[in-house]
Structure formats: C-alpha cells, structure tokens
Design a protein around this motif. Structure first.
Motif, PDB file in Angstrom:
ATOM      1  N   THR A  65       7.660  34.019  22.771  1.00  0.00           N
ATOM      2  CA  THR A  65       7.491  32.560  22.735  1.00  0.00           C
ATOM      3  C   THR A  65       6.198  32.177  23.461  1.00  0.00           C
ATOM      4  O   THR A  65       5.397  31.390  22.946  1.00  0.00           O
ATOM      5  CB  THR A  65       8.691  31.860  23.409  1.00  0.00           C
ATOM      6  N   ILE A  66       5.993  32.767  24.643  1.00  0.00           N
ATOM      7  CA  ILE A  66       4.764  32.484  25.407  1.00  0.00           C
ATOM      8  C   ILE A  66       3.534  32.911  24.598  1.00  0.00           C
ATOM      9  O   ILE A  66       2.537  32.190  24.525  1.00  0.00           O
ATOM     10  CB  ILE A  66       4.801  33.224  26.770  1.00  0.00           C
ATOM     11  N   LEU A  69       2.961  30.421  21.665  1.00  0.00           N
ATOM     12  CA  LEU A  69       2.515  29.097  22.133  1.00  0.00           C
ATOM     13  C   LEU A  69       1.063  29.157  22.610  1.00  0.00           C
ATOM     14  O   LEU A  69       0.278  28.231  22.380  1.00  0.00           O
ATOM     15  CB  LEU A  69       3.420  28.591  23.259  1.00  0.00           C
ATOM     16  N   THR A  70       0.700  30.266  23.256  1.00  0.00           N
ATOM     17  CA  THR A  70      -0.679  30.425  23.717  1.00  0.00           C
ATOM     18  C   THR A  70      -1.620  30.647  22.534  1.00  0.00           C
ATOM     19  O   THR A  70      -2.739  30.123  22.500  1.00  0.00           O
ATOM     20  CB  THR A  70      -0.758  31.606  24.710  1.00  0.00           C
ATOM     21  N   GLY A  72      -1.134  29.375  19.632  1.00  0.00           N
ATOM     22  CA  GLY A  72      -1.284  28.049  19.024  1.00  0.00           C
ATOM     23  C   GLY A  72      -2.354  27.233  19.738  1.00  0.00           C
ATOM     24  O   GLY A  72      -3.144  26.515  19.098  1.00  0.00           O
ATOM     25  N   LEU A  73      -2.393  27.350  21.074  1.00  0.00           N
ATOM     26  CA  LEU A  73      -3.439  26.649  21.834  1.00  0.00           C
ATOM     27  C   LEU A  73      -4.822  27.154  21.418  1.00  0.00           C
ATOM     28  O   LEU A  73      -5.739  26.342  21.176  1.00  0.00           O
ATOM     29  CB  LEU A  73      -3.223  26.870  23.336  1.00  0.00           C
ATOM     30  N   ALA A  76      -5.724  25.719  18.073  1.00  0.00           N
ATOM     31  CA  ALA A  76      -6.058  24.288  18.149  1.00  0.00           C
ATOM     32  C   ALA A  76      -7.447  24.089  18.775  1.00  0.00           C
ATOM     33  O   ALA A  76      -8.230  23.233  18.331  1.00  0.00           O
ATOM     34  CB  ALA A  76      -4.993  23.549  18.954  1.00  0.00           C
ATOM     35  N   LEU A  77      -7.747  24.886  19.797  1.00  0.00           N
ATOM     36  CA  LEU A  77      -9.072  24.793  20.426  1.00  0.00           C
ATOM     37  C   LEU A  77     -10.171  25.261  19.458  1.00  0.00           C
ATOM     38  O   LEU A  77     -11.288  24.731  19.474  1.00  0.00           O
ATOM     39  CB  LEU A  77      -9.110  25.630  21.714  1.00  0.00           C
ATOM     40  N   ARG A  80     -10.933  22.377  17.161  1.00  0.00           N
ATOM     41  CA  ARG A  80     -11.723  21.367  17.875  1.00  0.00           C
ATOM     42  C   ARG A  80     -13.190  21.815  18.021  1.00  0.00           C
ATOM     43  O   ARG A  80     -14.117  21.019  17.845  1.00  0.00           O
ATOM     44  CB  ARG A  80     -11.113  21.112  19.248  1.00  0.00           C
ATOM     45  N   ALA A 166      -3.105  24.882  10.767  1.00  0.00           N
ATOM     46  CA  ALA A 166      -1.850  24.156  10.515  1.00  0.00           C
ATOM     47  C   ALA A 166      -0.758  25.151  10.114  1.00  0.00           C
ATOM     48  O   ALA A 166       0.388  25.059  10.582  1.00  0.00           O
ATOM     49  CB  ALA A 166      -2.048  23.106   9.427  1.00  0.00           C
ATOM     50  N   HIS A 169       0.374  26.916  13.226  1.00  0.00           N
ATOM     51  CA  HIS A 169       1.249  26.089  14.076  1.00  0.00           C
ATOM     52  C   HIS A 169       2.655  25.985  13.480  1.00  0.00           C
ATOM     53  O   HIS A 169       3.638  25.873  14.211  1.00  0.00           O
ATOM     54  CB  HIS A 169       0.650  24.701  14.266  1.00  0.00           C
ATOM     55  N   MET A 170       2.734  26.019  12.141  1.00  0.00           N
ATOM     56  CA  MET A 170       4.052  26.000  11.498  1.00  0.00           C
ATOM     57  C   MET A 170       4.831  27.258  11.910  1.00  0.00           C
ATOM     58  O   MET A 170       6.032  27.197  12.210  1.00  0.00           O
ATOM     59  CB  MET A 170       3.864  25.931   9.976  1.00  0.00           C
ATOM     60  N   ASP A 172       4.491  28.903  14.640  1.00  0.00           N
ATOM     61  CA  ASP A 172       4.830  28.599  16.036  1.00  0.00           C
ATOM     62  C   ASP A 172       6.085  27.706  16.114  1.00  0.00           C
ATOM     63  O   ASP A 172       7.037  27.981  16.850  1.00  0.00           O
ATOM     64  CB  ASP A 172       3.633  27.806  16.578  1.00  0.00           C
ATOM     65  N   LEU A 173       6.039  26.642  15.329  1.00  0.00           N
ATOM     66  CA  LEU A 173       7.116  25.643  15.307  1.00  0.00           C
ATOM     67  C   LEU A 173       8.441  26.289  14.890  1.00  0.00           C
ATOM     68  O   LEU A 173       9.488  26.047  15.513  1.00  0.00           O
ATOM     69  CB  LEU A 173       6.723  24.523  14.328  1.00  0.00           C
TER      70      LEU A 173
ATOM     71  N   LEU B   9      -4.635  19.025  24.795  1.00  0.00           N
ATOM     72  CA  LEU B   9      -4.190  20.311  24.238  1.00  0.00           C
ATOM     73  C   LEU B   9      -3.699  21.253  25.339  1.00  0.00           C
ATOM     74  O   LEU B   9      -2.639  21.874  25.216  1.00  0.00           O
ATOM     75  CB  LEU B   9      -5.334  20.986  23.472  1.00  0.00           C
ATOM     76  N   TRP B  13       0.116  22.627  26.064  1.00  0.00           N
ATOM     77  CA  TRP B  13       0.435  24.048  26.270  1.00  0.00           C
ATOM     78  C   TRP B  13       1.204  24.247  27.578  1.00  0.00           C
ATOM     79  O   TRP B  13       2.226  24.948  27.622  1.00  0.00           O
ATOM     80  CB  TRP B  13      -0.865  24.856  26.278  1.00  0.00           C
ATOM     81  N   LEU B  16       4.688  22.992  27.195  1.00  0.00           N
ATOM     82  CA  LEU B  16       5.487  23.922  26.383  1.00  0.00           C
ATOM     83  C   LEU B  16       5.938  25.116  27.228  1.00  0.00           C
ATOM     84  O   LEU B  16       7.098  25.538  27.138  1.00  0.00           O
ATOM     85  CB  LEU B  16       4.666  24.402  25.182  1.00  0.00           C
ATOM     86  N   LEU B  17       5.043  25.634  28.063  1.00  0.00           N
ATOM     87  CA  LEU B  17       5.435  26.758  28.927  1.00  0.00           C
ATOM     88  C   LEU B  17       6.479  26.306  29.950  1.00  0.00           C
ATOM     89  O   LEU B  17       7.416  27.038  30.263  1.00  0.00           O
ATOM     90  CB  LEU B  17       4.224  27.360  29.632  1.00  0.00           C
ATOM     91  N   ALA B  50       9.260  21.301  19.646  1.00  0.00           N
ATOM     92  CA  ALA B  50       8.816  21.082  18.257  1.00  0.00           C
ATOM     93  C   ALA B  50       8.011  19.786  18.153  1.00  0.00           C
ATOM     94  O   ALA B  50       6.988  19.731  17.461  1.00  0.00           O
ATOM     95  CB  ALA B  50      10.028  21.044  17.332  1.00  0.00           C
ATOM     96  N   ILE B  53       4.509  20.379  19.520  1.00  0.00           N
ATOM     97  CA  ILE B  53       3.700  21.164  18.576  1.00  0.00           C
ATOM     98  C   ILE B  53       3.231  20.280  17.419  1.00  0.00           C
ATOM     99  O   ILE B  53       2.069  20.316  17.013  1.00  0.00           O
ATOM    100  CB  ILE B  53       4.500  22.386  18.061  1.00  0.00           C
ATOM    101  N   TYR B  57      -0.562  20.163  18.573  1.00  0.00           N
ATOM    102  CA  TYR B  57      -1.165  21.289  17.853  1.00  0.00           C
ATOM    103  C   TYR B  57      -1.455  20.905  16.397  1.00  0.00           C
ATOM    104  O   TYR B  57      -2.513  21.225  15.857  1.00  0.00           O
ATOM    105  CB  TYR B  57      -0.253  22.512  17.887  1.00  0.00           C
ATOM    106  N   LEU B  58      -0.487  20.236  15.764  1.00  0.00           N
ATOM    107  CA  LEU B  58      -0.676  19.869  14.358  1.00  0.00           C
ATOM    108  C   LEU B  58      -1.340  18.507  14.193  1.00  0.00           C
ATOM    109  O   LEU B  58      -1.623  18.084  13.072  1.00  0.00           O
ATOM    110  CB  LEU B  58       0.665  19.912  13.620  1.00  0.00           C
TER     111      LEU B  58
END
Lengths: 186, 90
Positions: A65-66, A69-70, A72-73, A76-77, A80, A166, A169-170, A172-173, B9, B13, B16-17, B50, B53, B57-58
């Motif tokens: 999970t960690i 999630l990381t 995903g970050l 996202a970055l 950007r 995207a 992230h899905m 991830d979700l 962002l 994160w 979420l953690l 969720a 995210i 994220y989305l």
C-alpha cells in the motif's frame, strides 16, 4: 479540500480524456463486483474465510500500500512537471513510479511463492480463489501500467502522460479498496 | 520539507500514509474490537483514501460536481459492502 476552481465554476471538467474515465469507472465496477461477490460468499463460511485469511501476509499487503501510494505521488508530480515543461523531471517521476510498480510486483511475487510453498492454490478454499483472482487481476493492471508509464516517458506529450498517470492512479485506487476487504476485515 | 507540506500533492501523500497507520492500528486491534466496529473503521478509512486519490492524484478537485458524484457513488458502494459484511454478524 482546497478550492482550485473559480467561484462561478461549480462543475469543472474532468481532467484528461473522457475515455480514460470510462475505463476507470469500468475497472471500478469490475473490481467492485468481485469484492461484493467475495463478501457474499464469505457470509456463508465466515470461519473458513477467517482461517484462510490468516495465511495472508498483512505486512506485505501494508508495505505494498505504501509502495503504490508513493508511486502515485511520483506519477502525479511527473504530470505536473510535464505541464510546466520540465520534461526531464517528468521522465524521472514516471521512472520512479514504474520502478515502485516493479517493487509492488516483487512483493506480490514473494507473497504468491510463500503460498505455493504452503501448498496453497486457487482451489484450496474459495477464499484463495478470490484472493488469486482479484489480486492477480490487479497485478496484471500493475504490469500494464508499468508498460504504459514507460511508453509515455518516450512519447511524452502532456495528454499522454495525463492519461497514463490517470490509469496508474486507478490501479492505486483499486488497491486501497482490495487491501482492507481481502486482507483485514475479520 | 516545510515547502512540501504546503504542496497539496505531498500533503495528500502524507495524509494517505497517515490513514495507512490508522488502518494498521485498527487491524492490529481487530481481535479486541467488535466486528461491526472494525469493519466500519476499515471501510471508512478506505473511502477517505479513495476520495483523496480521486481529488488530488486524479485531479477531480478541479471538477467539484464530478468529485461529489464519485465520492457519493463510492460511499454508497462501500456501504453496500459493509451491509454484506454484516450479514453473518447480525
């Protein structure tokens, strides 16, 4: 949540391509149906499901999970950075996201091999049928996501990266829904 | 580090953690909590994760109506899962 739309814009438009959202909703429906079916079958054999669940490695699930999630970050970055014209930084973010995807798969492979060493397979118990089906299908999406992240690191238009991240992230979700339902609910 | 804390962002994160820690604690205490309470906590945390995210994220934070729609449908879905989970408990 921070307000990031104008006060007169109460709807906003979906970020990215509409088709990627159709895909995201479709995937959520598929995984949602699988989790619903898992709990429905569990209702008829709670004791058996709890006993089977005790064979899972919850620490590995939490670690993954960690990792996701990381990842995903990082994705996202990357988007950007690309929007800001920083192509190198965007590629770095995509690379980190993909690498963490590989770490996720490695941890998942360790989980599967530990089950195999215990003689646990898909037909050992209905719990494991769902476990392998749901987590295996999810892992297949991680593989696809890694490939797509690699492709958009090469063909790095903003639109490509937006759609690829995207998708990521899905993945991830979906995992944040799978993990508590299959690994943790007692 | 402080700069990152002001970045939505990075804040998402970190949140979420943090929620992951709540999940881990709830799971660790699972044997001492009634099943309906444990289930409610785990699914509520999953819903919150969720939502983050989806929003950050989305990028649904840019589309509030869509964000509300996704939040509501996901919430209803998790309530349905909770209801199925409770069948053998009740």
């Amino acid at each position: 949540m921070d307000a990031e739309v104008s006060p007169t814009d109460t709807t906003g438009t979906l970020p990215g391509d509409l088709m990627i959202w159709v895909l995201i909703v479709s995937e959520l429906l598929v995984f949602g149906a699988a989790l619903g079916a898992f709990l429905a079958v569990r209702a008829g054999d709670v004791g058996g499901f709890l006993e089977a669940q005790d064979h899972l490695d919850r620490t590995a699930g939490a670690l993954n999970t960690i990792v996701l999630l990381t990842s995903g970050l990082a994705a996202a970055l990357a988007l950007r950075a690309r929007e800001a014209g920083l192509r190198g930084r965007a590629r770095l973010g995509l690379g980190v996201a993909a690498l963490l995807g590989v770490v996720f798969l490695w941890v998942k492979a360790l989980e599967y091999s530990a089950k195999a060493a215990e003689g646990i397979g898909t037909d050992t118990h209905p719990f494991f049928t769902f476990y392998y089906l749901v987590t295996g299908f999810h892992a297949a999406h991680v593989v696809a996501g890694i490939v797509v992240l690699g492709l958009v690191a090469w063909r790095d238009s903003v639109a490509n990266i937006e759609n690829a991240t995207a998708f990521w992230h899905m993945v991830d979700l979906v995992w944040v829904l799978i993990f508590p339902v299959i690994y943790l609910l007692r | 580090m402080m700069k990152h804390l002001h970045d939505p962002l990075w804040r998402a994160w970190a949140t979420l953690l943090g929620l992951g820690v709540v999940t881990t604690l709830a799971a660790a205490l699972g044997g001492h909590l009634p099943a309906p309470v444990l289930g409610a906590v785990l699914l509520a945390v999953a819903w919150t994760k969720a939502r983050i995210i989806l929003a950050r994220y989305l990028g649904l934070v840019q589309a509030p109506a869509w964000q509300r729609g996704f939040d509501a449908v996901l919430g209803a879905f998790l309530l349905l899962l909770y209801g199925i989970y409770l069948i053998p408990v009740l």
